[in-house]
Design an enzyme around this catalytic site. Structure first.
Site, mmCIF file in Angstrom:
data_model
loop_
_atom_site.group_PDB
_atom_site.id
_atom_site.type_symbol
_atom_site.label_atom_id
_atom_site.label_comp_id
_atom_site.label_asym_id
_atom_site.label_seq_id
_atom_site.Cartn_x
_atom_site.Cartn_y
_atom_site.Cartn_z
ATOM 1 N N LYS A 133 0.875 -1.426 0.310
ATOM 2 C CA LYS A 133 0.252 0.329 -0.103
ATOM 3 C C LYS A 133 0.665 1.135 -0.073
ATOM 4 O O LYS A 133 1.604 1.272 0.929
ATOM 5 C CB LYS A 133 -0.968 0.113 1.514
ATOM 6 C CG LYS A 133 -1.487 1.123 1.171
ATOM 7 C CD LYS A 133 -3.004 1.590 2.452
ATOM 8 C CE LYS A 133 -1.549 2.579 3.194
ATOM 9 N NZ LYS A 133 -2.172 4.401 2.743
ATOM 10 N N GLY A 192 3.161 3.767 13.390
ATOM 11 C CA GLY A 192 4.149 2.746 14.432
ATOM 12 C C GLY A 192 3.661 1.769 15.127
ATOM 13 O O GLY A 192 2.873 0.177 15.756
ATOM 14 N N CYS A 230 13.408 11.149 6.344
ATOM 15 C CA CYS A 230 13.311 11.254 7.983
ATOM 16 C C CYS A 230 14.523 10.938 8.886
ATOM 17 O O CYS A 230 15.112 11.146 10.003
ATOM 18 C CB CYS A 230 12.914 9.302 8.205
ATOM 19 S SG CYS A 230 13.740 8.162 7.294
HETATM 20 P P1 NAD Z 1 1.877 8.246 8.163
HETATM 21 O O1 NAD Z 1 2.580 7.533 9.544
HETATM 22 O O2 NAD Z 1 1.364 9.072 8.290
HETATM 23 O O3 NAD Z 1 1.765 7.818 7.408
HETATM 24 C C1 NAD Z 1 2.551 6.393 6.486
HETATM 25 C C2 NAD Z 1 1.209 5.128 6.041
HETATM 26 O O4 NAD Z 1 0.961 4.426 7.101
HETATM 27 C C3 NAD Z 1 0.836 5.686 4.969
HETATM 28 O O5 NAD Z 1 0.846 4.474 3.656
HETATM 29 C C4 NAD Z 1 -1.015 6.058 5.920
HETATM 30 O O6 NAD Z 1 -1.421 5.987 4.848
HETATM 31 C C5 NAD Z 1 -0.280 4.429 7.127
HETATM 32 N N1 NAD Z 1 -0.978 4.048 7.957
HETATM 33 C C6 NAD Z 1 -1.982 5.377 8.476
HETATM 34 N N2 NAD Z 1 -2.461 4.991 9.723
HETATM 35 C C7 NAD Z 1 -2.553 3.882 9.343
HETATM 36 C C8 NAD Z 1 -2.569 2.878 10.335
HETATM 37 N N3 NAD Z 1 -3.524 3.355 11.483
HETATM 38 N N4 NAD Z 1 -2.518 1.492 10.091
HETATM 39 C C9 NAD Z 1 -1.747 1.005 8.910
HETATM 40 N N5 NAD Z 1 -0.920 2.140 8.594
HETATM 41 C C10 NAD Z 1 -1.811 3.212 8.736
HETATM 42 O O7 NAD Z 1 2.884 8.687 8.415
HETATM 43 P P2 NAD Z 1 3.379 9.659 6.567
HETATM 44 O O8 NAD Z 1 2.920 11.472 7.708
HETATM 45 O O9 NAD Z 1 2.673 9.161 5.484
HETATM 46 O O10 NAD Z 1 5.143 10.287 7.204
HETATM 47 C C11 NAD Z 1 5.777 11.072 7.454
HETATM 48 C C12 NAD Z 1 6.427 10.002 8.893
HETATM 49 O O11 NAD Z 1 7.046 8.758 7.950
HETATM 50 C C13 NAD Z 1 7.633 10.968 10.009
HETATM 51 O O12 NAD Z 1 7.371 10.617 10.407
HETATM 52 C C14 NAD Z 1 8.398 10.349 8.847
HETATM 53 O O13 NAD Z 1 10.169 10.330 10.167
HETATM 54 C C15 NAD Z 1 8.457 8.964 8.587
HETATM 55 N N6 NAD Z 1 9.144 8.694 7.618
HETATM 56 C C16 NAD Z 1 10.023 7.663 8.195
HETATM 57 C C17 NAD Z 1 10.986 7.031 7.132
HETATM 58 C C18 NAD Z 1 11.909 6.045 7.898
HETATM 59 O O14 NAD Z 1 12.912 5.341 7.347
HETATM 60 N N7 NAD Z 1 12.564 5.555 8.907
HETATM 61 C C19 NAD Z 1 10.998 7.087 5.842
HETATM 62 C C20 NAD Z 1 10.047 8.006 5.870
HETATM 63 C C21 NAD Z 1 9.119 8.660 6.745
#
Ligand code: NAD
Length: 403
Positions: free
Chosen positions: A175, A233, A284
């Site tokens: 996804k 997460g 990130c």
């Molecule tokens: P997010 O956690 O809101 O969304 C990430 C993904 O998770 C999306 O596909 C979203 O649809 C999905 N998601 C949202 N709620 C969910 C749930 N309850 N259950 C399962 N999936 C769900 O994050 P974002 O706003 O898209 O991205 C920004 C965040 O991602 C920042 O905190 C950033 O640090 C982190 N990030 C980390 C890395 C890494 O490698 N560690 C890389 C890029 C981004």
């Protein structure tokens, strides 16, 4: 009528069972890039069942490693042949400048090739455990992997998830972030073209709270691989306990760069700028905190301000643009909120801090590259990840100081 882009489940391009749709917009001007079908838990269920069948009938996991590797290599070649298409898609969908999208496409191809190579390499160990007795460890695929990614590197992150899982013989339900699905859709079209067997890789589209949550909780999923925010997460970890899935989480960060007085000054300035302004700070591992030794502090900050004010912000599709818009109005509001709090908490705004509107940027989610000095450890802009082009600068006396 605009074509509705579909999901790829069990080797077919399908609309969601509910018929729901989502409009995808360009963050540079809010123009419509496409309409995509919007899935829910029922679509996840059929994708997981397809992946389950494909895993259990062994068509993918027992395919000779060399044949799996060949498919991954063909996919890399197909992406490379369409570099221009992917670069434009990625810039329009996520906002990043063309040169950054070009890097992502090239890295994506390298990733598929790397794991194609790894698929045929030995991946076990042999131990002598007694006279004439040997013990073996053999690495096997886990099974059905649910993969969920964020919006900041839509294509590259797709490769980082799909390539290793497929190379190892797992089947996948993937996804993308709901607001940036376009390059992943194109990628799956190419997977179909190069001949991945049906059910091996499935694409579902939709929101995290519905589709992502259903993937994390599904009893026939063996592993969830997630990249995204820390709060999400935690939810995924909780949702996954029903069948004790394996879970890997790559979450947020607030990384510091530390510059001592004897560092190469010009290189340190370049890297400090790159660390916070690449991909509009939506990284990130962004260097969103900068700690400077006091003897170089004033000169370094002066140079940073001078350089930051010269950064060319605009529509990422225009050549020469160095910083594009933030990915969405929600993300822009979140970062502006942090900037506001930063000022309220007493940090000094050196430059930037405002939404940009001139030069055709009225409808886009553009933010000035922003520098704060006089920051302290207890401030929200130092502690909290705002995931935007905002740098918090701190001073330290010498290398014996506790940071
Ligand atoms: P997010 O956690 O809101 O969304 C990430 C993904 O998770 C999306 O596909 C979203 O649809 C999905 N998601 C949202 N709620 C969910 C749930 N309850 N259950 C399962 N999936 C769900 O994050 P974002 O706003 O898209 O991205 C920004 C965040 O991602 C920042 O905190 C950033 O640090 C982190 N990030 C980390 C890395 C890494 O490698 N560690 C890389 C890029 C981004």
């Amino acid at each position: 009528m605009t074509e509705v882009l579909k999901m790829y489940i069990d080797g077919e391009w399908v609309s969601s069972l509910s018929g729901a749709k989502r409009t995808i917009i360009n963050p540079a001007d809010q123009s419509v890039l496409g309409i995509v079908t919007e899935g829910d838990a029922n679509d996840v269920d059929r994708a997981v069942k397809a992946a389950r069948r494909a895993f259990d009938d062994s068509s993918w996991r027992d395919m000779k490693a060399g044949e799996r590797a060949e498919l991954l290599r063909r996919l890399a070649d197909a992406i490379e042949a369409q570099t221009d298409v992917f670069v434009a898609l990625e810039t329009k969908d996520s906002g990043k400048p063309l040169r950054e999208s070009a890097y992502d496409v090239s890295d994506c191809c390298a990733c598929f090739r790397y794991y194609a190579g790894l698929a045929t390499k030995p991946h076990g160990q042999t131990y002598e455990v007694g006279e004439d007795v040997q013990a073996l460890t053999v690495r096997e695929p886990i099974g059905v992997c649910a993969q969920i990614i964020p919006w900041n590197y839509p294509l590259l992150m797709s490769a980082w998830k799909l390539a290793p899982a497929l190379a190892a013989g797992n089947t996948v339900v993937f996804k993308p972030a709901e607001i940036t699905p376009l390059s992943a859709i194109r990628l799956f079209e190419l997977m179909e073209e190069v001949g991945f067997p049906k059910g091996a890789a499935n694409l579902v589209l939709g929101s995290g709270t519905i589709v992502g949550a259903a993937m994390s909780a599904h009893p026939q999923v063996d592993k969830v691989a997630f990249t995204g925010g820390t709060v999400t997460g935690r939810k995924i970890l909780e949702a996954s306990i029903g069948n004790l899935k394996k879970v890997s989480l790559e979450l947020g960060g607030k990384s510091p760069n530390i510059v001592f007085a004897d560092a190469d000054f010009a290189a340190a300035v370049d890297y400090a700028l790159y660390a916070i302004f690449a991909n509009q700070g939506q990284v990130c591992a962004a260097g969103s905190r900068l700690l400077l030794e006091d003897t170089i502090y004033d000169r370094f900050v002066e140079r940073l301000v001078e350089r930051t004010k010269k950064i060319k912000v605009g529509n990422g599709m225009e050549p020469g643009i160095e910083m594009g818009p933030l990915v969405s109005s929600k993300q822009l509001d979140k970062v502006l909120h942090y900037i506001d709090i930063g000022q309220q908490e007493g940090a000094k705004l050196l430059c930037g801090g405002h939404r940009m509107a001139g030069h055709g940027m009225e409808k886009g989610f553009f933010l000035e590259p922003t520098l704060f000095s006089n920051t302290t450890e207890d401030m929200s802009i130092v502690k909290g990840e705002n995931f935007g082009p905002v740098l918090a600068i701190q001073k330290f006396p010498d290398d014996t100081d506790e940071l």
